[in-house]
Design a protein around this motif. Structure first.
Motif, PDB file in Angstrom:
ATOM      1  N   LEU A 111       6.478   0.427  33.075  1.00 32.96           N
ATOM      2  CA  LEU A 111       7.019   1.089  34.272  1.00 32.96           C
ATOM      3  C   LEU A 111       6.362   0.544  35.540  1.00 32.96           C
ATOM      4  O   LEU A 111       7.045   0.204  36.515  1.00 32.96           O
ATOM      5  CB  LEU A 111       6.798   2.601  34.144  1.00 32.96           C
ATOM      6  CG  LEU A 111       7.379   3.475  35.243  1.00 32.96           C
ATOM      7  CD1 LEU A 111       8.888   3.305  35.357  1.00 32.96           C
ATOM      8  CD2 LEU A 111       7.029   4.945  34.973  1.00 32.96           C
ATOM      9  N   ARG A 129      10.279   5.064  41.268  1.00 34.32           N
ATOM     10  CA  ARG A 129      10.259   5.531  39.879  1.00 34.32           C
ATOM     11  C   ARG A 129      11.676   5.606  39.316  1.00 34.32           C
ATOM     12  O   ARG A 129      11.963   5.146  38.214  1.00 34.32           O
ATOM     13  CB  ARG A 129       9.574   6.905  39.864  1.00 34.32           C
ATOM     14  CG  ARG A 129       9.483   7.641  38.573  1.00 34.32           C
ATOM     15  CD  ARG A 129       8.380   7.201  37.629  1.00 34.32           C
ATOM     16  NE  ARG A 129       7.263   6.450  38.176  1.00 34.32           N
ATOM     17  CZ  ARG A 129       5.971   6.734  37.978  1.00 34.32           C
ATOM     18  NH1 ARG A 129       5.640   7.783  37.276  1.00 34.32           N
ATOM     19  NH2 ARG A 129       5.028   5.969  38.467  1.00 34.32           N
ATOM     20  N   MET A 133      13.024   3.288  36.315  1.00 31.86           N
ATOM     21  CA  MET A 133      13.488   3.909  35.076  1.00 31.86           C
ATOM     22  C   MET A 133      14.913   3.480  34.757  1.00 31.86           C
ATOM     23  O   MET A 133      15.261   3.207  33.603  1.00 31.86           O
ATOM     24  CB  MET A 133      13.403   5.441  35.178  1.00 31.86           C
ATOM     25  CG  MET A 133      11.991   6.005  35.108  1.00 31.86           C
ATOM     26  SD  MET A 133      11.101   5.636  33.569  1.00 31.86           S
ATOM     27  CE  MET A 133      12.036   6.602  32.392  1.00 31.86           C
ATOM     28  N   GLU A 137      16.144   1.471  31.516  1.00 28.50           N
ATOM     29  CA  GLU A 137      17.223   1.990  30.675  1.00 28.50           C
ATOM     30  C   GLU A 137      18.267   0.896  30.421  1.00 28.50           C
ATOM     31  O   GLU A 137      18.774   0.747  29.307  1.00 28.50           O
ATOM     32  CB  GLU A 137      17.864   3.209  31.339  1.00 28.50           C
ATOM     33  CG  GLU A 137      18.816   3.923  30.392  1.00 28.50           C
ATOM     34  CD  GLU A 137      19.386   5.191  30.988  1.00 28.50           C
ATOM     35  OE1 GLU A 137      18.917   5.615  32.058  1.00 28.50           O
ATOM     36  OE2 GLU A 137      20.320   5.732  30.367  1.00 28.50           O
ATOM     37  N   THR A 142      13.704   2.750  27.385  1.00 29.96           N
ATOM     38  CA  THR A 142      13.218   4.036  27.919  1.00 29.96           C
ATOM     39  C   THR A 142      12.103   4.633  27.054  1.00 29.96           C
ATOM     40  O   THR A 142      11.287   5.395  27.554  1.00 29.96           O
ATOM     41  CB  THR A 142      14.362   5.066  28.032  1.00 29.96           C
ATOM     42  OG1 THR A 142      15.148   4.969  26.851  1.00 29.96           O
ATOM     43  CG2 THR A 142      15.229   4.798  29.238  1.00 29.96           C
ATOM     44  N   VAL A 145       8.246   2.928  28.186  1.00 29.16           N
ATOM     45  CA  VAL A 145       7.884   2.744  29.600  1.00 29.16           C
ATOM     46  C   VAL A 145       6.385   2.833  29.860  1.00 29.16           C
ATOM     47  O   VAL A 145       5.882   2.239  30.812  1.00 29.16           O
ATOM     48  CB  VAL A 145       8.635   3.738  30.525  1.00 29.16           C
ATOM     49  CG1 VAL A 145      10.134   3.542  30.407  1.00 29.16           C
ATOM     50  CG2 VAL A 145       8.256   5.176  30.222  1.00 29.16           C
TER      51      VAL A 145
END
Ligand code: ADP
Ligand code: MG
Length: 247
Positions: A111, A129, A133, A137, A142, A145
């Motif tokens: 991440l 963020r 994300m 995805e 996911t 991360v």
């Protein structure tokens, strides 16, 4: 900044691009006058033997290096006329770069790696963020991360690198041998993601020396000794199935 041309401008317009390294007897002409237009939504594979100038071209297009002569426009902006600040913005926002060796930052989560260009881009934490994300995805990660690069397989690391390149919604995605360090299964995963990105309209220029990889592109360009010797369109192999089953 140079006013962008209307939306119809090609994403890439390259004219008479020359790159020489060294001087005198040691001089290497890595690019000998390359001309190339890439339209929005195209998916181009640049092929050629080792030493043919593929990475040199890619590094110039990605604004990581400068040509000896010639011009090139990205999304309508004449790169040679930009100052350092404008160039940094172009590099950060309009071009997404994926390397053979992933180039993730160790000891930083997937991440955080994906968020990094957004930090440089001055985007606030919450939006950062959210975008990171969303990008993770898109590449089917996911559930990974918070993993760090050394806790991920090569294929997963490359998918993080893809997410990082995509987080800014770049006009152009450049990938230099993105599957060069991957096994067959991971290569398939990455190609499947690129297929889907292409289907959704993203402009992709990928370097490879593998026919299996270039088969996914809509157009194949062949470089020999720094010159384009072939430029042809093809029907890409079947796109991604509707649902991915990435591991
Ligand atoms: P490819 O990616 O197709 O293998 P490169 O673009 O890396 O080819 O290299 C093209 C040519 O330029 C090669 O002959 C290479 O040795 C030379 N070259 C690449 N980078 C440099 C450099 N930094 N200094 C000197 N010569 C270089
Ligand atoms: Mg190379």
């Amino acid at each position: 900044m140079t006013a962008p041309e209307p939306r119809k401008a090609p994403v890439l317009r390259v004219r008479d691009l020359v790159k020489e390294y060294g001087e005198g007897d040691a001089k290497v002409r890595a690019l000998r006058g390359v001309n190339l237009d890439v339209e929005r939504g195209d998916y181009v594979a640049i092929m050629g033997a080792s030493g043919s100038g593929k990475s040199t071209l890619m590094n110039i297009l990605g604004c990581l290096d400068i040509p000896t002569s010639g011009t090139y426009l990205i999304d309508g902006a004449d790169v040679g006329r930009l100052n350092e600040h404008q160039l940094a913005i172009l590099r950060n926002r309009r071009v997404g770069f994926v390397f053979q060796s992933f180039n993730l930052i160790p000891r930083m989560s997937a991440l955080a790696n994906v968020e990094l260009p957004l930090v440089y881009g001055g985007i606030g934490q919450a939006e950062r963020r959210e975008r990171a994300m969303a990008a993770l995805e898109q590449v089917g990660l996911t559930d990974r991360v918070h993993h760090e690069p050394n806790q991920l397989s090569g294929g997963q690391q490359q998918r993080v690198a893809l997410a990082r390149a995509l987080a800014h919604q770049p006009a152009l995605l450049l990938a230099d041998e993105p599957t060069g360090n991957l096994d067959t299964a991971s290569t398939g995963d990455v190609l499947q993601i690129l297929d889907r990105l292409s289907e959704s309209g993203r402009t992709i220029v990928l370097i490879t020396h593998e026919d299996d990889v270039s088969a996914h592109a809509k157009r194949v360009i062949r470089l020999v000794d720094g010159e384009i010797v072939e430029d042809r369109r093809q029907a890409p192999v079947d796109g991604a199935p509707p649902r991915m089953a990435l591991t």
